[in-house]
Design a protein around this motif. Sequence first.
Motif, mmCIF file in Angstrom:
data_model
loop_
_atom_site.group_PDB
_atom_site.id
_atom_site.type_symbol
_atom_site.label_atom_id
_atom_site.label_comp_id
_atom_site.label_asym_id
_atom_site.label_seq_id
_atom_site.Cartn_x
_atom_site.Cartn_y
_atom_site.Cartn_z
ATOM 1 N N ALA A 25 0.490 -1.017 0.162
ATOM 2 C CA ALA A 25 -0.053 -0.069 0.351
ATOM 3 C C ALA A 25 0.985 1.461 -0.499
ATOM 4 N N ALA A 26 0.128 2.677 -0.008
ATOM 5 C CA ALA A 26 0.980 3.174 -0.340
ATOM 6 C C ALA A 26 1.520 4.023 0.841
ATOM 7 N N ARG A 27 2.423 4.966 1.403
ATOM 8 C CA ARG A 27 2.493 4.984 2.392
ATOM 9 C C ARG A 27 1.405 6.030 3.359
ATOM 10 N N PRO A 28 2.362 7.490 3.486
ATOM 11 C CA PRO A 28 0.719 8.124 4.207
ATOM 12 C C PRO A 28 -0.110 8.114 2.939
ATOM 13 N N PRO A 29 -1.345 7.767 3.169
ATOM 14 C CA PRO A 29 -2.077 8.481 2.148
ATOM 15 C C PRO A 29 -2.290 9.836 1.323
ATOM 16 N N ARG A 30 -2.202 9.796 0.472
ATOM 17 C CA ARG A 30 -1.929 11.600 -0.141
ATOM 18 C C ARG A 30 -2.997 12.173 0.703
ATOM 19 N N HIS A 31 -3.902 12.059 0.340
ATOM 20 C CA HIS A 31 -5.788 12.705 0.563
ATOM 21 C C HIS A 31 -6.168 11.357 0.792
ATOM 22 N N VAL A 32 -6.587 12.505 2.559
ATOM 23 C CA VAL A 32 -7.579 11.863 3.294
ATOM 24 C C VAL A 32 -8.703 12.921 3.755
ATOM 25 N N ALA A 33 -9.802 12.257 3.252
ATOM 26 C CA ALA A 33 -11.549 12.698 3.518
ATOM 27 C C ALA A 33 -11.533 12.327 4.574
ATOM 28 N N ILE A 34 -12.585 13.518 4.886
ATOM 29 C CA ILE A 34 -13.711 12.342 6.520
ATOM 30 C C ILE A 34 -15.286 12.852 6.300
ATOM 31 N N ILE A 35 -15.562 12.381 6.387
ATOM 32 C CA ILE A 35 -16.714 12.829 7.034
ATOM 33 C C ILE A 35 -17.425 12.561 8.560
ATOM 34 N N MET A 36 -16.909 13.737 8.894
ATOM 35 C CA MET A 36 -17.014 13.764 10.422
ATOM 36 C C MET A 36 -18.351 13.699 11.089
ATOM 37 N N ALA A 60 -12.312 18.526 17.709
ATOM 38 C CA ALA A 60 -11.339 17.335 16.748
ATOM 39 C C ALA A 60 -10.553 17.905 15.766
ATOM 40 N N VAL A 61 -11.572 18.348 14.483
ATOM 41 C CA VAL A 61 -10.719 19.260 13.830
ATOM 42 C C VAL A 61 -9.730 19.457 13.546
ATOM 43 N N ARG A 62 -9.712 20.584 15.172
ATOM 44 C CA ARG A 62 -7.803 20.554 15.315
ATOM 45 C C ARG A 62 -7.064 19.692 15.552
ATOM 46 N N ARG A 63 -7.433 18.555 15.765
ATOM 47 C CA ARG A 63 -6.309 17.274 16.239
ATOM 48 C C ARG A 63 -6.425 16.882 15.480
ATOM 49 N N ALA A 64 -7.461 16.463 14.720
ATOM 50 C CA ALA A 64 -6.941 16.116 12.917
ATOM 51 C C ALA A 64 -6.714 15.966 11.696
ATOM 52 N N VAL A 65 -6.678 18.044 12.066
ATOM 53 C CA VAL A 65 -5.480 18.195 11.277
ATOM 54 C C VAL A 65 -3.921 18.424 11.160
ATOM 55 N N ARG A 66 -3.785 18.626 12.910
ATOM 56 C CA ARG A 66 -2.459 18.550 13.187
ATOM 57 C C ARG A 66 -2.133 16.487 13.040
ATOM 58 N N LEU A 67 -2.931 15.903 13.349
ATOM 59 C CA LEU A 67 -2.374 14.620 13.138
ATOM 60 C C LEU A 67 -1.893 14.038 11.738
ATOM 61 N N ALA A 68 -3.231 15.236 10.720
ATOM 62 C CA ALA A 68 -2.595 14.686 9.313
ATOM 63 C C ALA A 68 -1.601 14.847 8.844
ATOM 64 N N ALA A 69 -1.270 16.427 9.428
ATOM 65 C CA ALA A 69 0.038 16.868 9.000
ATOM 66 C C ALA A 69 1.528 15.787 9.639
ATOM 67 N N GLU A 70 0.503 15.969 10.736
ATOM 68 C CA GLU A 70 2.588 15.122 11.516
ATOM 69 C C GLU A 70 2.169 13.309 10.818
ATOM 70 N N ALA A 71 1.617 13.061 9.963
ATOM 71 C CA ALA A 71 1.468 11.672 9.082
ATOM 72 C C ALA A 71 1.920 11.890 8.302
ATOM 73 N N GLY A 72 2.318 13.455 6.947
ATOM 74 C CA GLY A 72 2.472 13.263 5.759
ATOM 75 C C GLY A 72 1.919 13.154 5.363
ATOM 76 N N VAL A 73 0.586 13.655 5.100
ATOM 77 C CA VAL A 73 -0.625 13.626 4.732
ATOM 78 C C VAL A 73 -0.721 15.073 3.590
ATOM 79 N N ARG A 74 -0.898 15.140 2.626
ATOM 80 C CA ARG A 74 -1.007 16.150 1.666
ATOM 81 C C ARG A 74 -1.799 16.910 1.719
ATOM 82 N N TYR A 75 -3.066 15.968 1.445
ATOM 83 C CA TYR A 75 -4.507 16.888 1.575
ATOM 84 C C TYR A 75 -5.708 16.023 2.940
#
Length: 262
Positions: A25-36, A60-75
């Motif tokens: 599988a790809a390393r981190p997904p480049r684009h994660v989309a979330i139905i909150m 939770a939005v704040r946490r999601a943004v931080r976690l995505a950036a830390e995981a190397g997600v681009r979008y």
Amino acid sequence: MAAEIGATAAAARPPQDEADARTGAARPPRHVAIIMDGNGRWAARRGLPRVEGHRRGVEAVRRAVRLAAEAGVRYLTLYSFSAENWSRPAQEVSDLMRLLKRFVRNDLAELHRSNVRVRIIGERDGLAPDILAVLDEAEGLTRANTGLTLVVAFNYGGRQEIARAARRLAEEVAAGRLRPQDVTVDRLSAALDTSDIPDPDLVVRTSGEQRISNFLPWQTAYSEFVFLPDLWPDFGADAFGRALAEYAQRERRFGGLEARTA
Ligand code: IPE
Ligand code: IPE
Ligand code: MG
């Protein structure tokens, strides 16, 4: 030979990538989309008003943004208000609008400092001027940033987006600037709100519901879906980690016979 090259490449990767190397599988997904989803139920379970669930959802939005950036997600795309959510009681709609404005007021400077680029998708026509102003401010201030792209789906409906794109192309054809045979998948994609955003690799929905509720129906044709039981205000490192681990186990084939990354 191929196995040897693969083994060498895997050995050179840092340990957290080992699972990915195994599954292909790809390393981190480049684009994660979330139905909150699940703010209302989170509040109801505690005997609190729904608005309290939405307020905690912003955290939770704040946490999601931080976690995505830390995981190397681009979008990271967040479904924050659907075209159908206007059918909720007027008080809840106005609470959600107020929270959006407050989020931009409180968090935009920090997002900008973190090099986050904000993009808004969805229908702008008919939105109140004060809402339009904060959306424009968020996009304008962060336009040149090069870190995580945070796509906020606001007043967004996928069918409406496709209809808007089709209408735009139809106008081009009617004006004689485009021929009917030029209406291709690529041209339609380019007429969507997401024209410059790659398709989501991973779609996550919280709260246990297993439906897409008009979220990116065109763009998710080959996305992986992970449905989490967690209610959105409880979303954090644990839930995000489970979603990424599940994604890493998936084998994406895009209609072919071999596993491929996006
Ligand atoms: C998601 O939580 C937030 C929005 C749709 C804006 P809900 O408000 O849908 O919460 P539930 O589904 O009623 O629990
Ligand atoms: C989808 O959730 C919209 C957002 C998360 C913004 P809903 O709660 O509105 O979806 P349904 O009505 O349960 O399908
Ligand atoms: Mg819901």
